[in-house]
Design an enzyme around this catalytic site. Structure first.
Site, PDB file in Angstrom:
ATOM      1  N   GLN A   1      34.457  30.125  30.939  1.00  0.00           N
ATOM      2  CA  GLN A   1      34.361  30.381  29.498  1.00  0.00           C
ATOM      3  C   GLN A   1      32.911  30.609  29.067  1.00  0.00           C
ATOM      4  O   GLN A   1      32.019  29.844  29.419  1.00  0.00           O
ATOM      5  CB  GLN A   1      34.955  29.184  28.734  1.00  0.00           C
ATOM      6  CG  GLN A   1      35.089  29.399  27.253  1.00  0.00           C
ATOM      7  CD  GLN A   1      36.129  30.442  26.856  1.00  0.00           C
ATOM      8  OE1 GLN A   1      37.219  30.493  27.407  1.00  0.00           O
ATOM      9  NE2 GLN A   1      35.772  31.296  25.905  1.00  0.00           N
TER      10      GLN A   1
ATOM     11  N   LYS B   1      44.539  29.652  25.310  1.00  0.00           N
ATOM     12  CA  LYS B   1      44.924  30.130  26.643  1.00  0.00           C
ATOM     13  C   LYS B   1      45.865  29.129  27.313  1.00  0.00           C
ATOM     14  O   LYS B   1      46.837  29.506  27.962  1.00  0.00           O
ATOM     15  CB  LYS B   1      43.662  30.364  27.490  1.00  0.00           C
ATOM     16  CG  LYS B   1      42.850  31.546  26.980  1.00  0.00           C
ATOM     17  CD  LYS B   1      41.423  31.564  27.497  1.00  0.00           C
ATOM     18  CE  LYS B   1      40.606  32.595  26.738  1.00  0.00           C
ATOM     19  NZ  LYS B   1      39.164  32.531  27.020  1.00  0.00           N
TER      20      LYS B   1
ATOM     21  N   ASP C   1      39.451  37.648  34.078  1.00  0.00           N
ATOM     22  CA  ASP C   1      38.747  38.130  32.880  1.00  0.00           C
ATOM     23  C   ASP C   1      38.058  39.466  33.162  1.00  0.00           C
ATOM     24  O   ASP C   1      37.441  40.043  32.276  1.00  0.00           O
ATOM     25  CB  ASP C   1      37.690  37.096  32.461  1.00  0.00           C
ATOM     26  CG  ASP C   1      37.912  36.591  31.045  1.00  0.00           C
ATOM     27  OD1 ASP C   1      38.861  37.070  30.401  1.00  0.00           O
ATOM     28  OD2 ASP C   1      37.135  35.725  30.602  1.00  0.00           O
TER      29      ASP C   1
END
Ligand code: NDP
Length: 279
Positions: free
Chosen positions: A91, A47, A114
């Site tokens: 994450q 990322k 996300d």
């Protein structure tokens, strides 16, 4: 032999579009990592690299594995109110003492790149989402970019996780496919799969989908990423034996994976627009 869908190429085209849109905008992705899961570090580095390529700032907040939940929430709150941060990504997986649902609900919806805050999940479910979950949206983009017609087709998704299978099933439904969502308790799974015009494997089991489970001419998307010995990875589909039966297939690596990261980059632009009130 089916066409191998080149996810790397499609993702590069999306990143180029994002890079153009990023010009003149002050964009930053903040990633929170709790602990030091090696796979998470690999994903975060991918990322970071993509952000650098398209001109989006990146900062990593590395927190200890035993951090109290309240401190993690405080860090999210700090990023929510920061005028420098466009997108926030926490994450996963989290350590056992952290409640995933609690944490995700603290990410401010316009910064939730996300698409994991239940508010954004709900918007996506009713077709009103601006920010969409990255992997399923990446799969849909692949189908669209390859010109694959979905209306009236029978789509079978194997795997019902909140981040892949479930949202992807709803996105396929929104495009007028008839959708069957399978999981570990599905009876006659092979039979269900053989009915699929579009078959998606999002299981996490190496080469689980074998040629006898696939209909002649089907489109197969392989979301799975399974680590083998050494640094090798393989998907959930027995690619070498399935490819001869299908019309299209995604490889692993270089299939769905790069699309996930490219969609995240797109979401950061969308998040900026949401925060500026331009979308
Ligand atoms: P989860 O473990 O959250 O979900 C797996 C799903 O597969 C569950 O719904 C489970 O069923 C189902 N399943 C497991 N075993 C079987 C079986 N024998 N038969 C039928 N269904 C089964 O995984 P994720 O959705 O997070 O990820 C799936 C895969 O995709 C993994 O390999 C992951 O690494 C990969 N992935 C790849 C991404 C990418 O960008 N390429 C992004 C995200 C994930 P049940 O619900 O009944 O337990």
């Amino acid at each position: 032999m089916g066409k191998i869908i080149n996810g790397t190429e499609h993702a590069a085209a999306i990143r180029a579009e994002v890079a153009k849109k990023a010009i003149g905008k002050d964009l930053k992705l903040a990633v929170i990592l709790v602990g030091d899961n090696p796979a998470s570090i690999v994903y975060i580095n991918m990322k970071k690299k993509a952000c650098e390529e398209v001109g989006i700032g990146f900062e990593l907040h590395k927190l200890p594995a035993d951090i109290p939940e309240s401190e993690l929430i405080a860090r999210i709150a700090m990023l929510n109110s920061s005028t420098e941060v466009t997108g926030i990504l926490v994450q996963q997986p989290f350590p056992a003492h952290i409640d995933k649902h609690t944490i995700l609900s603290y990410i401010a919806p316009p910064k939730d790149v996300d698409c994991l805050n239940p508010y954004n999940v709900g918007l996506a479910m009713v077709g009103q989402g601006e920010l969409l979950p990255c992997t399923p949206a990446g799969c849909m983009e692949l189908l669209q970019r390859e010109g694959i017609e979905l209306e009236g087709k029978h789509a079978v998704v194997v795997g019902r996780s909140d981040i892949v299978g479930k949202p992807l099933a709803l996105m396929l439904l929104a495009k007028n496919a008839t959708v069957t969502l399978c999981h570990s308790r599905t009876k006659n799974l092979a039979e269900e799969c053989r009915r699929a015009d579009i078959l998606v494997a999002a299981i996490g089991s190496p080469r689980f989908v074998t040629a006898d489970m696939v209909k002649e001419g089907a489109v197969v998307l392989d979301v799975g990423v399974n680590r083998l010995e050494g640094k090798k990875v393989c998907g959930d589909v027995d690619f070498d034996n399935v490819i001869d039966k299908v019309s299209y297939i995604t490889p692993v690596p270089k299939g769905v994976g790069p699309m996930t990261v490219a969609t995240l980059m797109k979401n950061i632009i969308t998040a900026w627009e949401l925060q500026k009130g331009v979308c």
